[in-house]
Design a protein around this motif. Structure first.
Motif, mmCIF file in Angstrom:
data_model
loop_
_atom_site.group_PDB
_atom_site.id
_atom_site.type_symbol
_atom_site.label_atom_id
_atom_site.label_comp_id
_atom_site.label_asym_id
_atom_site.label_seq_id
_atom_site.Cartn_x
_atom_site.Cartn_y
_atom_site.Cartn_z
ATOM 1 N N ASP A 89 12.278 33.537 -7.248
ATOM 2 C CA ASP A 89 13.646 33.947 -6.906
ATOM 3 C C ASP A 89 14.423 32.858 -6.166
ATOM 4 O O ASP A 89 15.643 32.904 -6.070
ATOM 5 C CB ASP A 89 13.637 35.267 -6.102
ATOM 6 N N GLY A 90 13.707 31.888 -5.612
ATOM 7 C CA GLY A 90 14.387 30.793 -4.923
ATOM 8 C C GLY A 90 14.872 31.143 -3.525
ATOM 9 O O GLY A 90 15.465 30.296 -2.855
ATOM 10 N N THR A 91 14.605 32.352 -3.057
ATOM 11 C CA THR A 91 15.166 32.768 -1.768
ATOM 12 C C THR A 91 14.144 33.288 -0.761
ATOM 13 O O THR A 91 14.434 33.367 0.426
ATOM 14 C CB THR A 91 16.218 33.886 -1.968
ATOM 15 N N CYS A 92 12.967 33.656 -1.196
ATOM 16 C CA CYS A 92 12.004 34.271 -0.271
ATOM 17 C C CYS A 92 11.400 33.201 0.654
ATOM 18 O O CYS A 92 11.638 32.008 0.492
ATOM 19 C CB CYS A 92 10.899 34.992 -1.041
ATOM 20 N N CYS A 95 9.462 30.472 -1.403
ATOM 21 C CA CYS A 95 10.332 29.579 -2.190
ATOM 22 C C CYS A 95 11.028 28.597 -1.250
ATOM 23 O O CYS A 95 11.125 27.406 -1.542
ATOM 24 C CB CYS A 95 11.375 30.380 -2.961
ATOM 25 N N CYS A 103 5.951 32.924 -4.823
ATOM 26 C CA CYS A 103 7.165 33.745 -4.620
ATOM 27 C C CYS A 103 6.822 35.236 -4.523
ATOM 28 O O CYS A 103 6.092 35.770 -5.354
ATOM 29 C CB CYS A 103 8.135 33.526 -5.782
ATOM 30 N N THR A 104 7.374 35.858 -3.493
ATOM 31 C CA THR A 104 7.135 37.288 -3.252
ATOM 32 C C THR A 104 7.548 38.152 -4.453
ATOM 33 O O THR A 104 6.965 39.199 -4.710
ATOM 34 C CB THR A 104 7.973 37.743 -2.039
HETATM 35 ZN ZN LIG Z 1 10.585 33.455 -3.837
#
Ligand SMILES: [Zn+2]
Length: 346
Positions: A89-92, A95, A103-104
């Protein structure tokens, strides 16, 4: 649409499967133009890994975005995109720490979503997972072929070199002459290694390693290979890239790392390699042992910049190209070692 499906040991077929649909507002649908058969696909193909019959296959997608969900911001319809073998997701937390493979909300192609060896895929977390390829490259086939391996083998070879702390002027040993090992040679050279010893047991692949920048090659099928490398390096290499994952190659990495040195391991551990390693040798050598599934997404930009500048070209790892109908033949050729790595162009 049509896609490759695993039917059992040595049995991949191109079947009619449901078209992918947007399921979450963060999804995109990508029409595949390029994909590949991976060395790691051979584990299930050979019946050495549990893989349910009826499963889709392939985890190296590149293609054109056909549709995006309402919450997708960074890619749009018509964009040409490359996607790592892992979805992220690029945000957890992970990441953001550069460990996108943890990634979660992530997962793998042909796991939490469609396999990439097909006409199209649903790409979850499109904003995090998909990387846009510059518009001007779109019709440049050699550059596309050079960019494509960043999604798996080149990113993984680079990860091995990073984990082994390769630095300018260093002596590097790369164990394994498969596609990842060859990319490890390329990555070590890119990071400024002065001496690169490629170790493997296929003469033709070791020749390719030379073309990629290996200064020495060693045939590990010979009984004296370990002795030979110890002699060449006067007691071991400071940086060792383990690119196989077999017990024997892991053990060689431990034997051949220099005291105070670093092993980067990226071959998925199989068989007894899952346990029983000689940790005591590592202990007395004060050697580091670091690696895992490459967070390819984290390296994408820097490697892409080099490919676009013309200073990095991993495309020679591919020595066979097939279309979608040729995917079963691609597996067979890799299984029989007639091909090193097969690209699939749709
Ligand atoms: Zn992630």
């Amino acid at each position: 649409m049509r896609a490759a499906v695993f039917h059992g040991k040595n049995d991949i077929r191109i079947d009619e499967v449901p078209d992918p649909k947007i399921e979450e507002p963060t999804d995109a649908i990508v029409r595949i133009t390029h994909t590949a058969v991976c060395g790691s696909d051979l584990w299930f193909y050979r019946g050495l890994q549990d893989y349910p019959a009826g499963s889709r296959t392939g985890h190296e997608p590149m293609g054109v975005v056909e549709e995006v969900g309402d919450e997708v911001r960074h890619v749009q319809k018509g964009d040409f995109v490359l996607a790592p073998f892992a979805i992220s997701d690029g945000t957890c937390e992970f990441c953001r720490a550069g460990v996108h493979t943890s990634c979660t909300h992530g997962g793998f192609w042909a796991g939490i979503t469609d396999g990439a060896q097909g006409e199209a895929v649903r790409a979850p977390h499109a904003d995090g997972t998909l990387v846009r390829i510059p518009e001007q490259v779109r019709d440049n086939d050699p550059l596309l072929d050079a960019l494509f391996p960043l999604n798996d083998v080149m990113g993984t070879g680079h990860h091995a070199a990073v984990c082994a702390a390769v630095e300018p002027g260093s002596t590097v040993l790369v164990i394994g002459d498969g596609a990842v090992g060859l990319c490890g040679v390329l990555a070590a050279q890119r990071l400024g290694a002065e001496r690169i010893i490629a170790a493997g047991h296929h003469a033709d692949r070791l020749e390719k390693a030379r073309a990629f920048g290996a200064t020495d090659v060693v045939d590990t099928s010979s009984e004296d290979a370990v002795e030979e490398i110890l002699e060449m390096t006067r007691g071991g290499a400071r940086h060792v890239l383990e690119c196989v994952g077999a017990t024997s190659s892991m053990q060689q990495a431990i034997q051949l790392v220099r005291p105070g040195g670093h092993i980067g391991y990226v071959g998925v551990p199989h068989g007894p390699a899952k346990s029983g390693l000689d940790i005591i040798s590592l202990f007395f050598k004060n050697a580091s042992f670091r690696g895992g599934p490459a967070p390819v997404r984290a390296y994408m930009k820097e490697l892409m910049d080099d490919v676009l500048e013309g200073t990095l070209d991993p495309s020679p790892v591919f020595d066979m190209t097939v279309d979608l109908d040729g995917v079963p033949e691609g597996y067979r050729a890799m299984d029989q070692r007639e091909a090193l790595k097969v690209m699939v162009k749709l």
